[in-house]
Write a protein that holds these residues in place. Structure first.
Motif, PDB file in Angstrom:
ATOM      1  N   LEU A  58      20.886  -5.035 -93.713  1.00  0.00           N
ATOM      2  CA  LEU A  58      19.559  -4.440 -93.554  1.00  0.00           C
ATOM      3  C   LEU A  58      19.446  -3.116 -94.317  1.00  0.00           C
ATOM      4  O   LEU A  58      18.394  -2.834 -94.924  1.00  0.00           O
ATOM      5  CB  LEU A  58      19.232  -4.240 -92.074  1.00  0.00           C
ATOM      6  CG  LEU A  58      19.022  -5.520 -91.257  1.00  0.00           C
ATOM      7  CD1 LEU A  58      18.831  -5.170 -89.788  1.00  0.00           C
ATOM      8  CD2 LEU A  58      17.833  -6.299 -91.770  1.00  0.00           C
ATOM      9  N   GLU A  59      20.523  -2.316 -94.293  1.00  0.00           N
ATOM     10  CA  GLU A  59      20.514  -1.035 -95.000  1.00  0.00           C
ATOM     11  C   GLU A  59      20.425  -1.258 -96.509  1.00  0.00           C
ATOM     12  O   GLU A  59      19.672  -0.575 -97.202  1.00  0.00           O
ATOM     13  CB  GLU A  59      21.775  -0.224 -94.657  1.00  0.00           C
ATOM     14  CG  GLU A  59      21.805   1.168 -95.231  1.00  0.00           C
ATOM     15  CD  GLU A  59      20.705   2.073 -94.702  1.00  0.00           C
ATOM     16  OE1 GLU A  59      20.297   2.974 -95.459  1.00  0.00           O
ATOM     17  OE2 GLU A  59      20.228   1.894 -93.564  1.00  0.00           O
ATOM     18  N   LYS A  60      21.206  -2.220 -97.013  1.00  0.00           N
ATOM     19  CA  LYS A  60      21.142  -2.533 -98.447  1.00  0.00           C
ATOM     20  C   LYS A  60      19.747  -3.028 -98.829  1.00  0.00           C
ATOM     21  O   LYS A  60      19.217  -2.678 -99.884  1.00  0.00           O
ATOM     22  CB  LYS A  60      22.194  -3.588 -98.807  1.00  0.00           C
ATOM     23  CG  LYS A  60      23.603  -3.029 -98.826  1.00  0.00           C
ATOM     24  CD  LYS A  60      24.612  -4.105 -99.160  1.00  0.00           C
ATOM     25  CE  LYS A  60      26.029  -3.548 -99.076  1.00  0.00           C
ATOM     26  NZ  LYS A  60      27.037  -4.586 -99.313  1.00  0.00           N
ATOM     27  N   ARG A  61      19.185  -3.863 -97.967  1.00  0.00           N
ATOM     28  CA  ARG A  61      17.839  -4.374 -98.227  1.00  0.00           C
ATOM     29  C   ARG A  61      16.824  -3.226 -98.230  1.00  0.00           C
ATOM     30  O   ARG A  61      15.941  -3.165 -99.083  1.00  0.00           O
ATOM     31  CB  ARG A  61      17.468  -5.415 -97.161  1.00  0.00           C
ATOM     32  CG  ARG A  61      16.104  -5.997 -97.330  1.00  0.00           C
ATOM     33  CD  ARG A  61      16.028  -6.868 -98.554  1.00  0.00           C
ATOM     34  NE  ARG A  61      14.669  -7.372 -98.701  1.00  0.00           N
ATOM     35  CZ  ARG A  61      14.052  -7.518 -99.833  1.00  0.00           C
ATOM     36  NH1 ARG A  61      14.677  -7.261-100.952  1.00  0.00           N
ATOM     37  NH2 ARG A  61      12.824  -7.959 -99.892  1.00  0.00           N
ATOM     38  N   ARG A  62      16.972  -2.305 -97.263  1.00  0.00           N
ATOM     39  CA  ARG A  62      16.090  -1.142 -97.207  1.00  0.00           C
ATOM     40  C   ARG A  62      16.245  -0.287 -98.462  1.00  0.00           C
ATOM     41  O   ARG A  62      15.258   0.170 -99.045  1.00  0.00           O
ATOM     42  CB  ARG A  62      16.388  -0.304 -95.961  1.00  0.00           C
ATOM     43  CG  ARG A  62      15.389   0.867 -95.768  1.00  0.00           C
ATOM     44  CD  ARG A  62      15.762   1.773 -94.621  1.00  0.00           C
ATOM     45  NE  ARG A  62      17.039   2.405 -94.786  1.00  0.00           N
ATOM     46  CZ  ARG A  62      17.267   3.470 -95.572  1.00  0.00           C
ATOM     47  NH1 ARG A  62      16.296   4.004 -96.268  1.00  0.00           N
ATOM     48  NH2 ARG A  62      18.466   3.993 -95.666  1.00  0.00           N
ATOM     49  N   GLU A  63      17.486  -0.060 -98.909  1.00  0.00           N
ATOM     50  CA  GLU A  63      17.725   0.712-100.124  1.00  0.00           C
ATOM     51  C   GLU A  63      17.121   0.010-101.341  1.00  0.00           C
ATOM     52  O   GLU A  63      16.544   0.660-102.218  1.00  0.00           O
ATOM     53  CB  GLU A  63      19.222   0.933-100.327  1.00  0.00           C
ATOM     54  CG  GLU A  63      19.821   1.925 -99.339  1.00  0.00           C
ATOM     55  CD  GLU A  63      21.338   2.023 -99.452  1.00  0.00           C
ATOM     56  OE1 GLU A  63      21.923   1.334-100.333  1.00  0.00           O
ATOM     57  OE2 GLU A  63      21.939   2.774 -98.684  1.00  0.00           O
ATOM     58  N   ALA A  68      12.979  -0.150-105.337  1.00  0.00           N
ATOM     59  CA  ALA A  68      11.859  -0.851-105.968  1.00  0.00           C
ATOM     60  C   ALA A  68      10.575  -0.041-105.825  1.00  0.00           C
ATOM     61  O   ALA A  68       9.777   0.051-106.782  1.00  0.00           O
ATOM     62  CB  ALA A  68      11.688  -2.238-105.357  1.00  0.00           C
ATOM     63  N   LEU A  69      10.362   0.562-104.660  1.00  0.00           N
ATOM     64  CA  LEU A  69       9.176   1.401-104.455  1.00  0.00           C
ATOM     65  C   LEU A  69       9.207   2.628-105.365  1.00  0.00           C
ATOM     66  O   LEU A  69       8.177   3.010-105.939  1.00  0.00           O
ATOM     67  CB  LEU A  69       9.059   1.824-102.993  1.00  0.00           C
ATOM     68  CG  LEU A  69       8.611   0.734-102.014  1.00  0.00           C
ATOM     69  CD1 LEU A  69       8.683   1.259-100.585  1.00  0.00           C
ATOM     70  CD2 LEU A  69       7.210   0.265-102.334  1.00  0.00           C
ATOM     71  N   GLU A  70      10.374   3.252-105.503  1.00  0.00           N
ATOM     72  CA  GLU A  70      10.499   4.417-106.379  1.00  0.00           C
ATOM     73  C   GLU A  70      10.233   4.021-107.835  1.00  0.00           C
ATOM     74  O   GLU A  70       9.537   4.733-108.561  1.00  0.00           O
ATOM     75  CB  GLU A  70      11.900   5.037-106.256  1.00  0.00           C
ATOM     76  CG  GLU A  70      12.141   5.771-104.956  1.00  0.00           C
ATOM     77  CD  GLU A  70      11.258   6.996-104.799  1.00  0.00           C
ATOM     78  OE1 GLU A  70      10.992   7.692-105.805  1.00  0.00           O
ATOM     79  OE2 GLU A  70      10.816   7.262-103.671  1.00  0.00           O
ATOM     80  N   GLU A  71      10.795   2.871-108.237  1.00  0.00           N
ATOM     81  CA  GLU A  71      10.562   2.397-109.599  1.00  0.00           C
ATOM     82  C   GLU A  71       9.083   2.084-109.815  1.00  0.00           C
ATOM     83  O   GLU A  71       8.525   2.388-110.872  1.00  0.00           O
ATOM     84  CB  GLU A  71      11.415   1.159-109.896  1.00  0.00           C
ATOM     85  CG  GLU A  71      12.894   1.471-110.034  1.00  0.00           C
ATOM     86  CD  GLU A  71      13.741   0.213-110.201  1.00  0.00           C
ATOM     87  OE1 GLU A  71      13.179  -0.900-110.172  1.00  0.00           O
ATOM     88  OE2 GLU A  71      14.963   0.359-110.349  1.00  0.00           O
ATOM     89  N   ALA A  72       8.460   1.467-108.823  1.00  0.00           N
ATOM     90  CA  ALA A  72       7.035   1.163-108.932  1.00  0.00           C
ATOM     91  C   ALA A  72       6.220   2.447-109.024  1.00  0.00           C
ATOM     92  O   ALA A  72       5.274   2.546-109.818  1.00  0.00           O
ATOM     93  CB  ALA A  72       6.582   0.321-107.744  1.00  0.00           C
TER      94      ALA A  72
END
Length: 183
Positions: A58-63, A68-72
């Motif tokens: 879950l932590e890896k998925r959150r990261e 992805a959000l930061e890149e977007a």
């Protein structure tokens, strides 16, 4: 152990009263305790053996989602900056076009004025030449007229001197001269 379970069942029945006519027995309590122990054991097994891998996943998925959000977000900001840059370039291009048009108009106006000035100068030069030619022609005609007057006067004088002149004869000679009948 059955005795203890029976006593617990009695306490539960006394505290809760009969549950819709159901009477809690020792075997029910035993089943309940077994279920409780199994549930606790399941939580302990999950907590010690599965909790860390699940939380790690879950932590890896959150990261990954955060990345992805930061890149977007970075892409969006980059696109916005690019859009602003392109808008500025478009504005600069429009200003350059206006400046080029203005320069072309100024050059065209200057060229037009130059052509008009040259045409006026050419017209003035031609007019001056025509006036000069007319003046020369006039002078030439005046010389010819003077020469003809002198010739006519000389011819008239010869005729007048050649004949004895009286008033009537003089007028006849002048009439002859004017008619062009010079014999």
């Amino acid at each position: 152990m059955n005795e203890i379970l029976e006593k617990i069942a009695e306490v539960v029945n006394n505290c809760l009263g009969p549950l819709n006519g159901l009477k809690v027995t020792g075997s029910d309590i035993r089943d309940l305790l077994i279920q409780l122990c199994a549930t606790i054991l399941l939580f302990v097994v999950i907590r010690f053996f599965l909790w860390k891998p699940i939380t790690n996943i879950l932590e890896k998925r959150r990261e990954a989602v955060d990345t992805a959000l930061e890149e977007a977000k970075a892409s969006k900001e980059s696109a916005k900056a690019l859009e602003e840059e392109l808008a500025q370039k478009l504005l600069d291009a429009k200003l350059q076009v206006k400046e080029m048009i203005s320069t072309a108009e100024k050059d065209g106006n200057m060229r037009r004025e130059q052509i008009i000035t040259e045409a006026r100068a050419e017209a003035k030069r031609r007019l001056d030449n025509l006036e000069l030619e007319l003046e020369q022609e006039k002078n030439s005609m005046q010389k010819e007229i003077r020469q003809e007057i002198v010739d006519i006067a000389f011819a008239a004088a010869e005729k007048i001197v050649a004949k004895e002149i009286d008033q009537d004869q003089y007028m006849n000679v002048v009439d002859e001269i004017l008619k062009g009948d010079s014999k």
